[in-house]
Structure formats: C-alpha cells, structure tokens
Design an enzyme around this catalytic site. Structure first.
Site, PDB file in Angstrom:
ATOM      1  N   SER A 141     -19.776  49.267  22.217  1.00 13.01           N
ATOM      2  CA  SER A 141     -18.718  48.682  23.032  1.00 13.01           C
ATOM      3  C   SER A 141     -17.661  48.110  22.102  1.00 13.01           C
ATOM      4  CB  SER A 141     -19.262  47.563  23.916  1.00 13.01           C
ATOM      5  OG  SER A 141     -18.211  46.825  24.515  1.00 13.01           O
ATOM      6  N   TYR A 155     -23.719  39.732  24.748  1.00 18.58           N
ATOM      7  CA  TYR A 155     -23.633  41.185  24.922  1.00 18.58           C
ATOM      8  C   TYR A 155     -22.906  41.805  23.731  1.00 18.58           C
ATOM      9  CZ  TYR A 155     -21.652  45.608  26.620  1.00 18.58           C
ATOM     10  OH  TYR A 155     -21.254  46.919  26.748  1.00 18.58           O
TER      11      TYR A 155
END
Length: 246
Positions: A141, A155
C-alpha cells in the site's frame, strides 16, 4: 496446460479484478476467500462463462494450517502453481492510533504480515516440488510510504513490513529463478472504505491525490498481472507504486 495462480482474498475488490484479468490472459485462477463464498463463486462462474478457468478455495491466511490446506487444495484442482498473489489484507477502523483496539492491531499483523509470510513459505515449497520457476506478487500500500497518520498507522506499518519482506525474500530466492515483487496501490474504489468505518473517505482523499481521483480495482490489477508475466522477467525485489502520483 494453463499456468495456475492463486490469489488470496480474490473474491472482491482488487483481488477480484486481478482474478478476472489473469483469467482473461490465460491463467487458471484459484480464488481464495474466507467468509464471502457467494462473491467468490459468482466470480468463478463469470470467469468460466467467459471461457476462462477458475476455482474457489476457502482458507484464512492468518491461520497457518489453513494456508497448508489452501495450497494443497489449489494444486489438486489446478496442478502445480506458477504464481501467488498475496492480496488478502485488512485495515481496521480509521482513527488515531491512541484509540486503536489492541486486538485489531494484532489481527492486522496476523493477516497482512504473517499471512503473507505463511503463503510465501507454502508457495516456495510448491515451486520446489514442481522444480519450476515461480512468481510471487505481494500487495502492499502507498500507506507504507506515507505512514497514514490519523487514519491507520498500524496498517501502514504492516505494509512497510510486507515491502521489506518482499525485498529480502526476493534476494534470497533469486538464484532459484523465483521472482518476488510487490505492488503498492493508493486509495482504490473498493468496499474497504466502508469496512474501515468511513464510506465517505473516497470523496475526502481524492483532492489530496495528484491525479485527483481514486484508482479503480482494474487499474491496480494491470501491474500485478504484468509482474506475473514473462514481460517482467528481470523484475524482482521491486515495489511498484500505483498511486496516482503519491
């Protein structure tokens, strides 16, 4: 015989787009899911109706025993694996880190980091058994580079771990003709925003992206499937950003 690939978390969102594109390009695709069997089955039926080859396989990547069964079942249905896309991942709810649920933090690392590691170990064993080259593509990501403050720094940290792991593993297995890369998407139009507790997030973050919009799942699938192909034969240890300019 078609080259077989396994896509974890393949029933929806980016995973589903990867499965559709890979099948259209001639791969036999195993669609992994945990809870949403209906979406996975519907996707497999759609791929089959279009002339492709697909099957569905249940398994939680966060559970090592599930991963072993997942790979064994996939090979029994599609034959030796050529590629694995570690797409399964969770974000937890958006918010300041101080308010994050400790159990959620642990689950994020269990799925995003340990899950990818379990699947990579299983993939390497599959490649070793078949004696052929293989490809692993991990889904990271852009959060690994931005840190995602005030949203989900835990995250982001999990995805940074995935990128470091990708680089190290790529260098470790390169001499065995096994390639390991990653794609780091930016914000993408999937259900993940609602799952994270902010369905309006796309409208909020779009102005911060240089291209002024979020990606479609299909736009993320393109570099993933390209990395699986022979066109990327000299690519390993690479982290490909697909984030609209971020």
């Amino acid at each position: 015989m078609k080259k077989a690939i396994l896509v974890t978390g393949g029933g929806r969102g980016i995973g589903a787009a990867i499965c559709r594109l890979a099948a259209a390009q001639g791969y036999a695709v195993a669609i992994n899911y945990v809870h949403d069997e209906g979406s996975a089955q519907k996707l497999a039926a759609s791929i089959s109706a279009d002339g492709g080859t697909a099957c569905t396989v249940r398994g939680d990547v966060a559970v090592e025993a599930d991963v072993e069964r997942l790979f064994e079942t996939t090979e029994s249905m599609l034959g030796p694996l050529y590629g694995v896309v570690n797409n399964a991942g969770i974000t937890g709810r958006i918010g300041a880190f101080i308010d994050a649920d400790p159990a959620s933090i642990e689950q994020i690392f269990q799925t995003n980091v340990f899950g990818a590691m379990h699947c990579c170990r299983a993939a390497l064993r599959c490649f070793q058994r078949s004696g052929t080259a293989g490809v692993i593509v991990n889904i990271s990501s852009i959060a690994a580079a931005t840190g995602s403050p005030n949203e989900y720094v835990h995250y982001a940290a999990s995805k940074a771990a995935v990128e470091t792991f990708t680089l190290g593993l790529a260098r470790e297995v390169a001499s065995r003709n096994i390639r390991v890369c990653a794609v780091a998407p930016g914000s993408t139009l999937t259900e993940i925003h609602a799952t994270a507790g902010e369905p309006g997030r796309p409208a909020r973050v779009a102005p911060k992206i240089p291209m002024g919009r979020l990606a479609t799942p299909e736009e993320i699938a393109e570099p993933v499937v390209w990395l699986l192909s022979d066109a990327a034969s000299y690519m390993t240890g690479s982290i490909v950003r697909c984030a609209g300019g971020l």
